[in-house]
Design an enzyme around this catalytic site. Structure first.
Site, PDB file in Angstrom:
ATOM      1  N   TYR A  54     -13.319  -2.643  11.600  1.00 22.92           N
ATOM      2  CA  TYR A  54     -11.965  -2.105  11.486  1.00 22.92           C
ATOM      3  C   TYR A  54     -11.186  -2.356  12.778  1.00 22.92           C
ATOM      4  CZ  TYR A  54      -8.134   1.253  11.043  1.00 22.92           C
ATOM      5  OH  TYR A  54      -6.893   1.837  11.015  1.00 22.92           O
TER       6      TYR A  54
ATOM      7  N   SER B  83      -3.260  -0.093  14.871  1.00 23.28           N
ATOM      8  CA  SER B  83      -3.899   1.170  15.217  1.00 23.28           C
ATOM      9  C   SER B  83      -4.298   1.193  16.682  1.00 23.28           C
ATOM     10  CB  SER B  83      -5.154   1.370  14.362  1.00 23.28           C
ATOM     11  OG  SER B  83      -5.925   2.463  14.816  1.00 23.28           O
TER      12      SER B  83
ATOM     13  N   GLY C 163       0.800  -1.221   0.000  1.00 19.04           N
ATOM     14  CA  GLY C 163       0.000   0.000   0.000  1.00 19.04           C
ATOM     15  C   GLY C 163       0.829   1.265   0.000  1.00 19.04           C
ATOM     16  N   ALA C 164       1.894   1.271  -0.799  1.00 17.92           N
ATOM     17  CA  ALA C 164       2.838   2.389  -0.764  1.00 17.92           C
ATOM     18  C   ALA C 164       2.586   3.430  -1.844  1.00 17.92           C
ATOM     19  CB  ALA C 164       4.268   1.858  -0.885  1.00 17.92           C
ATOM     20  N   ASN C 165       1.383   3.457  -2.420  1.00 14.38           N
ATOM     21  CA  ASN C 165       1.102   4.438  -3.473  1.00 14.38           C
ATOM     22  C   ASN C 165       0.496   5.725  -2.934  1.00 14.38           C
ATOM     23  OD1 ASN C 165      -1.264   2.981  -2.813  1.00 14.38           O
ATOM     24  ND2 ASN C 165      -2.251   3.675  -4.692  1.00 14.38           N
ATOM     25  N   THR C 166       0.155   5.733  -1.629  1.00 13.51           N
ATOM     26  CA  THR C 166      -0.470   6.923  -1.052  1.00 13.51           C
ATOM     27  C   THR C 166      -0.273   6.951   0.463  1.00 13.51           C
ATOM     28  OG1 THR C 166      -2.537   8.205  -0.982  1.00 13.51           O
ATOM     29  CG2 THR C 166      -2.730   5.832  -0.713  1.00 13.51           C
ATOM     30  N   GLY C 167      -0.519   8.102   1.056  1.00 16.23           N
ATOM     31  CA  GLY C 167      -0.555   8.215   2.509  1.00 16.23           C
ATOM     32  C   GLY C 167       0.706   7.781   3.230  1.00 16.23           C
ATOM     33  N   ILE C 168       0.495   7.099   4.355  1.00 20.50           N
ATOM     34  CA  ILE C 168       1.601   6.659   5.210  1.00 20.50           C
ATOM     35  C   ILE C 168       2.553   5.747   4.445  1.00 20.50           C
ATOM     36  CG2 ILE C 168       2.186   5.350   7.290  1.00 20.50           C
ATOM     37  CD1 ILE C 168      -0.604   6.091   8.359  1.00 20.50           C
ATOM     38  N   GLY C 169       1.995   4.835   3.658  1.00 17.29           N
ATOM     39  CA  GLY C 169       2.829   3.895   2.911  1.00 17.29           C
ATOM     40  C   GLY C 169       3.755   4.586   1.936  1.00 17.29           C
TER      41      GLY C 169
END
Length: 313
Positions: free
Chosen positions: A189, A164, A36-42
């Site tokens: 979640y 989280s 998930g490294a295409n946006t945000g924290i990643g």
């Protein structure tokens, strides 16, 4: 009031930003996978680690991933930022990713299980798992299983699971894991984030359990973390949360700030032999009683293996 706010604003922002990874450790010759490294924290995690070594950007959306990787390459000057397709909502895709990765990469030193979904309307993965459980827990559980031998061969190595603070509200409802009897998107979640903490705890125990000490063990550590409340696309499935995130954005971490604990767990020298722990703001944090329940952790491990059709001793 406006004047007081302006005076206090820098101090509030500093508090909200939280801890920062101070390590300057290089990862020369080392390989990192970030899901998930295409946006945000990643994306921010991958950006930082690309300044240190080779990074595999593992994402479902190849177009967005290529755009993110291109940006990171241009900024860091590191051409070894490589995109690979990975859809954690489909075990076939996870297996294909692992097969290709193992064929192309002879080493793996850091696996950051970062990707996740949040507040999804009730839906199922390609394999029939409830979406939060399937992506946030079972997808990363299977990925780690498939890559673990390469991590052991490359040791010292680290597994970093992004959980989280929401794990405090979670319970592992073995009688209704897929939410067929009762479903609440917020609680779903929370349950999946608790599963991340329990998986980390049991994985760390198993990596050390057969041997007397870390010094003579597998030298693969596993830790989990809370990144903080971050301005990201994670709340996109909820109109209300998206609206609140915009209103209170001043009191939320930026993606760069949110990535700091992930980076810390991945590279900090003082964590070389630390395993099975939970971090927040680059320091150890309190885990809920349910997150410290070893019997639940063992049962979840066994149930996860059954659901995925794998045998993992």
């Amino acid at each position: 009031v406006p004047v007081l706010f302006l005076v206090a604003a820098p101090y509030i922002r500093r508090f909200v930003a939280g801890g920062q990874c101070k390590s300057t450790a290089k990862l020369d010759g080392k390989v990192v996978v970030v899901t998930g490294a295409n946006t945000g924290i990643g994306k921010e995690t991958a950006r930082d680690l690309a300044r240190r070594g080779k990074v595999i950007v593992a994402c479902r959306d190849i177009r967005k991933a290529e755009a993110a990787a291109s940006e990171i390459r241009a900024e860091t000057g590191n051409q070894e930022v490589i995109v690979k397709k990975l859809d954690l909502a489909d075990t076939k895709s996870i297996r294909e990713f692992a097969e290709k990765f193992l064929a192309e990469e002879k080493e793996l030193h850091i696996l950051i299980n970062n990707a996740g979904v949040m507040l999804c309307p009730y839906s199922r993965t390609a394999d029939g798992f409830e979406m939060h459980l399937g992506v946030n827990h079972l997808g990363h559980f299977l990925l780690t299983f498939l890559l673990l031998e390469r991590l052991k061969q490359s040791a010292p190595a680290r597994i970093v699971n992004v959980s989280s603070l929401a794990h405090h509200g979670g319970r592992i409802r073995f009688h209704d894991l897929h939410g067929e009897k009762c479903y609440n998107r917020g609680l779903a979640y929370c349950h999946s984030k608790l599963a991340n903490v329990l998986f980390t705890r049991e994985l760390a125990r198993r990596l050390q359990g057969k041997l007397l000490s870390f010094a003579t063990g597998t030298k693969v550590t596993a830790n989990s973390l809370h990144p903080g409340s971050v301005r990201s696309e994670l709340v996109r499935h909820s109109f209300v949360m998206t609206w609140l995130w915009k209103i209170f954005s001043f009191f939320l971490k930026t993606p760069w700030e949110g990535a700091q604990t992930s980076i810390y767990c991945a590279v900090a020298e003082e964590l070389d032999s630390v395993t099975g722990q939970y971090f927040s703001d680059c320091q150890p944090a309190y885990v809920s009683p349910w997150g410290r329940d070893d019997e639940t952790a063992k049962k979840l491990w066994n149930v996860s293996c059954e659901l995925l059709g794998i045998h993992w001793d």
